[in-house]
Design a protein around this motif. Sequence first.
Motif, PDB file in Angstrom:
ATOM      1  N   PHE A  37       4.396  -1.593   9.741  1.00  0.00           N
ATOM      2  CA  PHE A  37       3.888  -1.371   8.334  1.00  0.00           C
ATOM      3  C   PHE A  37       4.856  -1.183   7.194  1.00  0.00           C
ATOM      4  N   LEU A  38       4.851  -1.863   6.040  1.00  0.00           N
ATOM      5  CA  LEU A  38       5.659  -1.331   5.084  1.00  0.00           C
ATOM      6  C   LEU A  38       5.122  -0.417   4.299  1.00  0.00           C
ATOM      7  N   ASP A  39       5.527   0.638   4.400  1.00  0.00           N
ATOM      8  CA  ASP A  39       4.630   2.067   4.047  1.00  0.00           C
ATOM      9  C   ASP A  39       5.418   2.359   2.579  1.00  0.00           C
ATOM     10  N   VAL A  40       4.931   1.659   1.466  1.00  0.00           N
ATOM     11  CA  VAL A  40       5.400   2.076   0.372  1.00  0.00           C
ATOM     12  C   VAL A  40       4.617   3.519  -0.553  1.00  0.00           C
ATOM     13  N   SER A  41       5.451   4.115  -1.030  1.00  0.00           N
ATOM     14  CA  SER A  41       4.933   5.349  -1.668  1.00  0.00           C
ATOM     15  C   SER A  41       4.011   4.844  -2.823  1.00  0.00           C
ATOM     16  N   TRP A  42       2.989   5.863  -3.051  1.00  0.00           N
ATOM     17  CA  TRP A  42       2.009   5.474  -4.008  1.00  0.00           C
ATOM     18  C   TRP A  42       2.812   5.656  -5.560  1.00  0.00           C
ATOM     19  N   GLU A  43       3.744   6.543  -5.719  1.00  0.00           N
ATOM     20  CA  GLU A  43       4.362   6.646  -6.997  1.00  0.00           C
ATOM     21  C   GLU A  43       5.135   5.417  -7.278  1.00  0.00           C
ATOM     22  N   TYR A  44       5.955   5.047  -6.298  1.00  0.00           N
ATOM     23  CA  TYR A  44       6.957   3.777  -6.078  1.00  0.00           C
ATOM     24  C   TYR A  44       5.994   2.627  -6.353  1.00  0.00           C
ATOM     25  N   TRP A  45       5.010   2.637  -5.674  1.00  0.00           N
ATOM     26  CA  TRP A  45       4.121   1.366  -6.017  1.00  0.00           C
ATOM     27  C   TRP A  45       3.639   1.122  -7.335  1.00  0.00           C
ATOM     28  N   LYS A  46       3.118   2.266  -8.064  1.00  0.00           N
ATOM     29  CA  LYS A  46       2.605   2.230  -9.164  1.00  0.00           C
ATOM     30  C   LYS A  46       3.501   1.826 -10.489  1.00  0.00           C
ATOM     31  N   PHE A  91      -5.103   4.800  -0.516  1.00  0.00           N
ATOM     32  CA  PHE A  91      -5.269   5.655   0.515  1.00  0.00           C
ATOM     33  C   PHE A  91      -6.062   5.656   1.444  1.00  0.00           C
ATOM     34  N   GLU A  92      -7.159   4.709   1.156  1.00  0.00           N
ATOM     35  CA  GLU A  92      -8.291   4.403   2.148  1.00  0.00           C
ATOM     36  C   GLU A  92      -7.747   3.309   3.095  1.00  0.00           C
ATOM     37  N   ARG A  93      -6.871   2.413   2.768  1.00  0.00           N
ATOM     38  CA  ARG A  93      -6.306   1.572   3.441  1.00  0.00           C
ATOM     39  C   ARG A  93      -5.323   1.990   4.437  1.00  0.00           C
ATOM     40  N   ARG A  94      -4.480   3.093   3.935  1.00  0.00           N
ATOM     41  CA  ARG A  94      -3.672   3.528   4.785  1.00  0.00           C
ATOM     42  C   ARG A  94      -4.065   4.063   6.301  1.00  0.00           C
ATOM     43  N   ARG A  95      -5.390   4.242   6.165  1.00  0.00           N
ATOM     44  CA  ARG A  95      -6.119   4.676   7.650  1.00  0.00           C
ATOM     45  C   ARG A  95      -5.724   3.473   8.569  1.00  0.00           C
ATOM     46  N   GLN A  96      -6.165   2.375   8.193  1.00  0.00           N
ATOM     47  CA  GLN A  96      -6.187   1.336   8.985  1.00  0.00           C
ATOM     48  C   GLN A  96      -4.545   0.630   9.082  1.00  0.00           C
ATOM     49  N   TYR A  97      -3.775   0.833   8.272  1.00  0.00           N
ATOM     50  CA  TYR A  97      -2.298   0.458   8.296  1.00  0.00           C
ATOM     51  C   TYR A  97      -1.646   1.362   9.430  1.00  0.00           C
ATOM     52  N   ALA A  98      -2.170   2.363   9.499  1.00  0.00           N
ATOM     53  CA  ALA A  98      -1.499   3.671  10.415  1.00  0.00           C
ATOM     54  C   ALA A  98      -1.449   3.144  11.821  1.00  0.00           C
ATOM     55  N   LEU A  99      -2.594   1.934  12.023  1.00  0.00           N
ATOM     56  CA  LEU A  99      -2.400   1.358  13.518  1.00  0.00           C
ATOM     57  C   LEU A  99      -1.442   0.441  13.335  1.00  0.00           C
TER      58      LEU A  99
END
Length: 189
Positions: free
Chosen positions: A110-119, A146-154
């Motif tokens: 999972f490429l976990d980009v922070s919200w602030e950096y992404w924006k 943030f909703e999608r993060r729940r699936q990406y967490a798998l």
Amino acid sequence: MKVPDGLSCQEQNLVLIGFMGAGKTTVGEQVAGMLGFDFADTDRELEKVHHMSVPQMFARKGEAWFRRQERDLIVRLCAGEQRKVLSLGGGAYLQEEVRRVCLKHGLVVFLDVSWEYWKEERYPRIRDNRPVLQDKTMEEIKRLFFERRRQYALNHASIAITNRKDTEQAAGRIAAFLRRAREAEKVNP
Ligand SMILES: Nc1ncnc2c1ncn2[C@@H]1O[C@H](COP(=O)(O)OP(=O)(O)OP(=O)(O)O)[C@@H](O)[C@H]1O
Ligand SMILES: O=C(O)C1=C[C@@H](O)[C@@H](O)[C@H](O)C1
Ligand SMILES: [Mg+2]
């Protein structure tokens, strides 16, 4: 990043997941080059097969059609020949069957980009050619993020990206992780 128990890294695909603009296509291509693996990007594959861009597919065929094509392609690619890097489209991993086949046949990162950096850094680059972002307020996009993060967490491993340095190092870190995992298996099969 830690190697998951019971998953052979010698034979598996490497699957990159994450929000649109996280860098799956860019980083996936770089990692494949570093490892000498074949590379496939699901958006690009669908564009080749259907002779349309992703926005054209959404406009002409609809999102539900796109999601079916995406799922079928990923099932085929994942279960087929192994040892490739596969970068998914940002919404693909929301489908249960896609998660199942990727987790079974691949090492899912999972490429976990922070919200602030992404924006600040990613959104301006992609905003015009991602149909899912059109007609949405920043508040709505944030909710989706943030909703999608729940699936990406798998996933089997994740890599945090919060700045330019993380961005530059992402591919090298993933390639090194996979090399270490494969070496460890040779020593301790
Ligand atoms: N590691 C990186 N180095 C340089 N630029 C990057 C990197 N990762 C992403 N970018 C930039 O961020 C933007 C989005 O990257 P990319 O298209 O790879 O994202 P993606 O996760 O594949 O998105 P999607 O889910 O929509 O396919 C591009 O403009 C790309 O140049
Ligand atoms: O996150 C999404 O839903 C999408 C991401 C892109 O990779 C494309 O697959 C398409 O624009 C949809
Ligand atoms: Mg992509």
